[in-house]
Design a protein around this motif. Structure first.
Motif, PDB file in Angstrom:
ATOM      1  N   ILE A  77       0.851  -1.191   0.000  1.00 17.95           N
ATOM      2  CA  ILE A  77       0.000   0.000   0.000  1.00 17.95           C
ATOM      3  C   ILE A  77       0.886   1.241   0.000  1.00 17.95           C
ATOM      4  CG2 ILE A  77      -1.681   1.332   1.338  1.00 17.95           C
ATOM      5  CD1 ILE A  77      -2.840  -1.315   2.304  1.00 17.95           C
ATOM      6  N   GLU A  78       0.609   2.160  -0.922  1.00 16.41           N
ATOM      7  CA  GLU A  78       1.428   3.361  -1.039  1.00 16.41           C
ATOM      8  C   GLU A  78       0.816   4.557  -0.335  1.00 16.41           C
ATOM      9  OE1 GLU A  78       3.171   4.454  -4.749  1.00 16.41           O
ATOM     10  OE2 GLU A  78       4.769   3.107  -4.109  1.00 16.41           O
ATOM     11  N   THR A  79      -0.494   4.535  -0.103  1.00 19.52           N
ATOM     12  CA  THR A  79      -1.130   5.653   0.574  1.00 19.52           C
ATOM     13  C   THR A  79      -0.903   5.553   2.078  1.00 19.52           C
ATOM     14  OG1 THR A  79      -3.126   4.321   0.198  1.00 19.52           O
ATOM     15  CG2 THR A  79      -2.870   6.293  -1.105  1.00 19.52           C
ATOM     16  N   SER A  80      -1.247   6.608   2.802  1.00 19.95           N
ATOM     17  CA  SER A  80      -0.921   6.681   4.221  1.00 19.95           C
ATOM     18  C   SER A  80      -1.848   5.810   5.054  1.00 19.95           C
ATOM     19  CB  SER A  80      -1.011   8.134   4.710  1.00 19.95           C
ATOM     20  OG  SER A  80      -2.374   8.539   4.787  1.00 19.95           O
ATOM     21  N   ALA A  81      -1.488   5.671   6.333  1.00 23.62           N
ATOM     22  CA  ALA A  81      -2.256   4.825   7.245  1.00 23.62           C
ATOM     23  C   ALA A  81      -3.619   5.425   7.581  1.00 23.62           C
ATOM     24  CB  ALA A  81      -1.466   4.589   8.530  1.00 23.62           C
ATOM     25  N   SER A  82      -3.828   6.703   7.289  1.00 28.42           N
ATOM     26  CA  SER A  82      -5.095   7.352   7.614  1.00 28.42           C
ATOM     27  C   SER A  82      -5.955   7.607   6.379  1.00 28.42           C
ATOM     28  CB  SER A  82      -4.828   8.691   8.325  1.00 28.42           C
ATOM     29  OG  SER A  82      -4.105   9.563   7.491  1.00 28.42           O
ATOM     30  N   ASP A  83      -5.541   7.114   5.234  1.00 24.42           N
ATOM     31  CA  ASP A  83      -6.243   7.396   3.977  1.00 24.42           C
ATOM     32  C   ASP A  83      -7.132   6.212   3.596  1.00 24.42           C
ATOM     33  OD1 ASP A  83      -7.129   8.143   1.515  1.00 24.42           O
ATOM     34  OD2 ASP A  83      -5.179   8.726   0.736  1.00 24.42           O
ATOM     35  N   PRO A  84      -8.455   6.370   3.652  1.00 29.85           N
ATOM     36  CA  PRO A  84      -9.341   5.252   3.295  1.00 29.85           C
ATOM     37  C   PRO A  84      -9.357   4.955   1.804  1.00 29.85           C
ATOM     38  CG  PRO A  84     -10.629   7.212   3.738  1.00 29.85           C
ATOM     39  CD  PRO A  84      -9.207   7.552   4.080  1.00 29.85           C
ATOM     40  N   GLN A  85      -8.944   5.928   0.976  1.00 27.71           N
ATOM     41  CA  GLN A  85      -8.887   5.701  -0.469  1.00 27.71           C
ATOM     42  C   GLN A  85      -7.507   5.132  -0.802  1.00 27.71           C
ATOM     43  OE1 GLN A  85     -11.715   6.169  -2.124  1.00 27.71           O
ATOM     44  NE2 GLN A  85     -12.632   6.881  -0.215  1.00 27.71           N
ATOM     45  N   PHE A  86      -7.300   3.872  -0.437  1.00 29.23           N
ATOM     46  CA  PHE A  86      -5.957   3.308  -0.542  1.00 29.23           C
ATOM     47  C   PHE A  86      -5.613   2.916  -1.974  1.00 29.23           C
ATOM     48  CE2 PHE A  86      -8.775  -0.274   0.278  1.00 29.23           C
ATOM     49  CZ  PHE A  86      -8.318  -1.258  -0.598  1.00 29.23           C
ATOM     50  N   LYS A  87      -4.306   2.952  -2.248  1.00 23.24           N
ATOM     51  CA  LYS A  87      -3.758   2.508  -3.523  1.00 23.24           C
ATOM     52  C   LYS A  87      -2.607   1.562  -3.231  1.00 23.24           C
ATOM     53  CE  LYS A  87      -4.949   6.737  -6.046  1.00 23.24           C
ATOM     54  NZ  LYS A  87      -4.431   7.853  -6.874  1.00 23.24           N
ATOM     55  N   TYR A  88      -2.365   0.632  -4.166  1.00 20.82           N
ATOM     56  CA  TYR A  88      -1.311  -0.349  -3.938  1.00 20.82           C
ATOM     57  C   TYR A  88      -0.450  -0.497  -5.182  1.00 20.82           C
ATOM     58  CZ  TYR A  88      -4.848  -3.204  -6.296  1.00 20.82           C
ATOM     59  OH  TYR A  88      -5.784  -3.664  -7.173  1.00 20.82           O
ATOM     60  N   LYS A  89       0.762  -1.006  -4.962  1.00 21.40           N
ATOM     61  CA  LYS A  89       1.689  -1.269  -6.058  1.00 21.40           C
ATOM     62  C   LYS A  89       1.418  -2.662  -6.621  1.00 21.40           C
ATOM     63  CE  LYS A  89       5.161  -0.716  -3.291  1.00 21.40           C
ATOM     64  NZ  LYS A  89       6.529  -0.607  -2.735  1.00 21.40           N
ATOM     65  N   GLY A  90       1.812  -2.869  -7.851  1.00 22.96           N
ATOM     66  CA  GLY A  90       1.737  -4.205  -8.423  1.00 22.96           C
ATOM     67  C   GLY A  90       0.333  -4.605  -8.828  1.00 22.96           C
ATOM     68  N   SER A  91       0.130  -5.904  -8.948  1.00 24.96           N
ATOM     69  CA  SER A  91      -1.138  -6.408  -9.458  1.00 24.96           C
ATOM     70  C   SER A  91      -2.159  -6.577  -8.339  1.00 24.96           C
ATOM     71  CB  SER A  91      -0.933  -7.763 -10.140  1.00 24.96           C
ATOM     72  OG  SER A  91      -0.624  -8.751  -9.177  1.00 24.96           O
ATOM     73  N   ARG A  92      -3.404  -6.600  -8.736  1.00 28.01           N
ATOM     74  CA  ARG A  92      -4.471  -6.826  -7.763  1.00 28.01           C
ATOM     75  C   ARG A  92      -4.393  -8.238  -7.193  1.00 28.01           C
ATOM     76  NH1 ARG A  92     -10.929  -5.657  -8.608  1.00 28.01           N
ATOM     77  NH2 ARG A  92     -11.679  -6.901  -6.853  1.00 28.01           N
ATOM     78  N   SER A  93      -3.984  -9.190  -8.009  1.00 24.00           N
ATOM     79  CA  SER A  93      -3.927 -10.577  -7.533  1.00 24.00           C
ATOM     80  C   SER A  93      -2.929 -10.723  -6.389  1.00 24.00           C
ATOM     81  CB  SER A  93      -3.562 -11.526  -8.678  1.00 24.00           C
ATOM     82  OG  SER A  93      -2.309 -11.190  -9.241  1.00 24.00           O
TER      83      SER A  93
END
Length: 469
Positions: free
Chosen positions: A204-220
């Motif tokens: 996860i690249e977004t912060s610990a307080s951000d509910p609109q999270f984003k992640y690196k790599g694939s969804r799988s």
């Protein structure tokens, strides 16, 4: 039957504080009650809120009539104290008097509606006062919101917003049931508040307080790792409980999340193991399973990753170990990674060339994702240097956190990227491409293991993060 009464602002002095209110010692004088409530019961904060938005229409004063025609306030003594001091700040304790005077100057008394429920006697009032203050009881009193309900209401103000988003996402993907979701929100928060767990364990690249999270790599890959964390928290397995230290949570992520590879892009999960992928000597050192992804035990004194060099790298059959499996969405990067993972010891020239293609591809992608155009004429050593410089700048600013292995590999590759003698320098790889250099397998594998942590970081960070929404 209780009666509803509206009291005018000018008649506020007709409302008396209850000397026997449970909030303070019984029988206290009016000035002492005011001092106690201001000092111990946050009346100044309540007064600020009343001055800003008024009295809550959901909370009505509870009272009985007094012999002189006024009212004894049995329910709402804090609110009454706040109103008294908003009307006459001189009654406030000296320490808070100026604050009440400032509130009084801007306070609009006409906007306040003082509504009372007048009971026949104290016994009739106590039935309802007990229900309000004595807890939920058997359901007849107010029931506080649990952590999930608080997070839904207040979002990031509770500190559980990201954990709730992950919990909702997990339920939507059928990783766990609603019943399993009960009472685990704060444990999820505890784990994902740790930067290593969040960034390296889950990607996860977004912060610990951000509910609109984003992640690196694939969804799988993200789904595999999140499901593992949720499963372990629900089952209280592998130490995934609320009673963990920061070091415990880092170790959990190292042992149980970082090692999970993306089965959709990794070629290391073939149903039949290739004998050339194993060391030629000491079969006891063969890793136990791809699920554990553990060719070695990490040193507890550092923050190792699955990229830490294992024993005798020159003896393994492939250049990269099965644990090196960054996840890509880009089909071109997937194909290059597939070739990299397939490289064998009988083709050292091909190995060096594919590393060159892989290194250039992920470096260009990394820069372009961050808005830097890379010219076709740009030299490889400059491209890689710019990537490493960007990572170092972000690390020093605190924008990202690297493991000890990644930091060490970053420094090594940055110092060697232009070194003509270093097998993975742009210069040497260029000589290989022109048939002027012939690396040996032992050097390729040994030096690869030294830089693999930072190569893995660049690869995992090359593509833009994904918004699951």
């Amino acid at each position: 039957m209780p009666e509803r009464v509206i009291v005018d602002w000018d008649d506020l002095p007709d409302m008396d504080l209850d000397p026997d209110n449970p909030r303070h010692d019984p029988g206290m004088a009016r000035r002492d009650i005011i001092r106690y409530l201001v000092e111990k019961e946050s009346v100044l904060g309540l007064a600020r809120d009343i001055a800003k938005v008024g009295l809550s229409p959901l909370d009505i004063f509870g009272a009985t009539e007094t012999p002189n025609g006024g009212y004894m306030i049995l329910e709402g003594n804090r609110r009454l104290c706040a109103l008294i001091l908003l009307r006459d700040p001189s009654l406030a304790p000296s320490k808070e008097r100026k604050a009440f005077e400032r509130l009084n100057r801007d306070f609009d008394a006409d906007a306040v509606s003082i509504e009372l429920t007048v009971f026949a006697d104290k016994d009739e009032a106590d039935v309802w006062i007990d229900r309000k203050h004595a807890g939920p009881g058997n359901g007849n009193g107010p029931k506080p919101w649990n952590p999930v309900q608080l997070a839904r209401r207040y979002g990031d103000r509770t500190g559980n917003a990201l954990a709730l988003a992950l919990l909702d996402y997990g339920q939507s993907q059928r990783m766990l049931t609603k019943a399993q979701s009960r009472d685990i929100l704060t444990t999820i928060t505890r784990f994902i508040s740790n930067p290593f767990v969040r960034q390296h364990g889950l990607g996860i690249e977004t912060s610990a307080s951000d509910p609109q999270f984003k992640y690196k790599g694939s969804r799988s890959l993200f789904d595999l790792r999140l499901k593992k964390l949720l499963d372990d928290i629900v089952s209280r397995r592998n130490g995934a409980t609320s009673r963990t230290s920061s070091a415990d949570r880092v170790k959990y992520a190292q042992d149980h999340l970082v090692s999970i590879a993306d089965t959709a892009t990794s070629v290391s999960n073939n149903s039949e193991a290739d004998p050339q992928d194993q060391p030629e000597q000491d079969q006891s050192e063969i890793k136990q399973s791809s699920d554990e992804a553990a060719e070695h035990k990490p040193d507890d004194s550092s923050r190792p990753t699955d990229s830490t060099p294992g024993p005798r790298p020159d003896k393994r059959g492939k250049l990269v170990r099965s644990s090196f499996a960054p996840s890509f969405r880009d089909e071109r990067l997937k194909r290059i990674l597939c070739d990299l993972q397939s490289l064998r010891k009988n083709s050292p020239l091909a190995a060096a060339l594919v590393v060159r293609v892989f290194l250039e591809s992920i470096s260009v992608k990394y820069l372009e994702t961050r808005g830097t155009h890379v010219s076709l004429q740009e030299k490889l050593h400059k491209i890689v240097h710019n990537v490493l410089k960007h990572i170092e700048t972000e690390k020093n600013s605190g924008a990202i956190q690297l493991t000890r292995a990644e930091s060490g590999a970053l420094g090594l590759l940055k110092s060697q990227v232009s070194n003509q003698a270093f097998v993975y320098s742009a210069y040497y790889l260029g000589l290989v491409a022109h048939g002027s250099a012939f690396p040996d397998w032992a050097t390729l594998t040994r030096k690869w293991d030294e830089i693999e942590p930072i190569i893995g970081y660049i690869a995992s960070s090359a593509e833009a993060t994904v918004d699951p929404a």
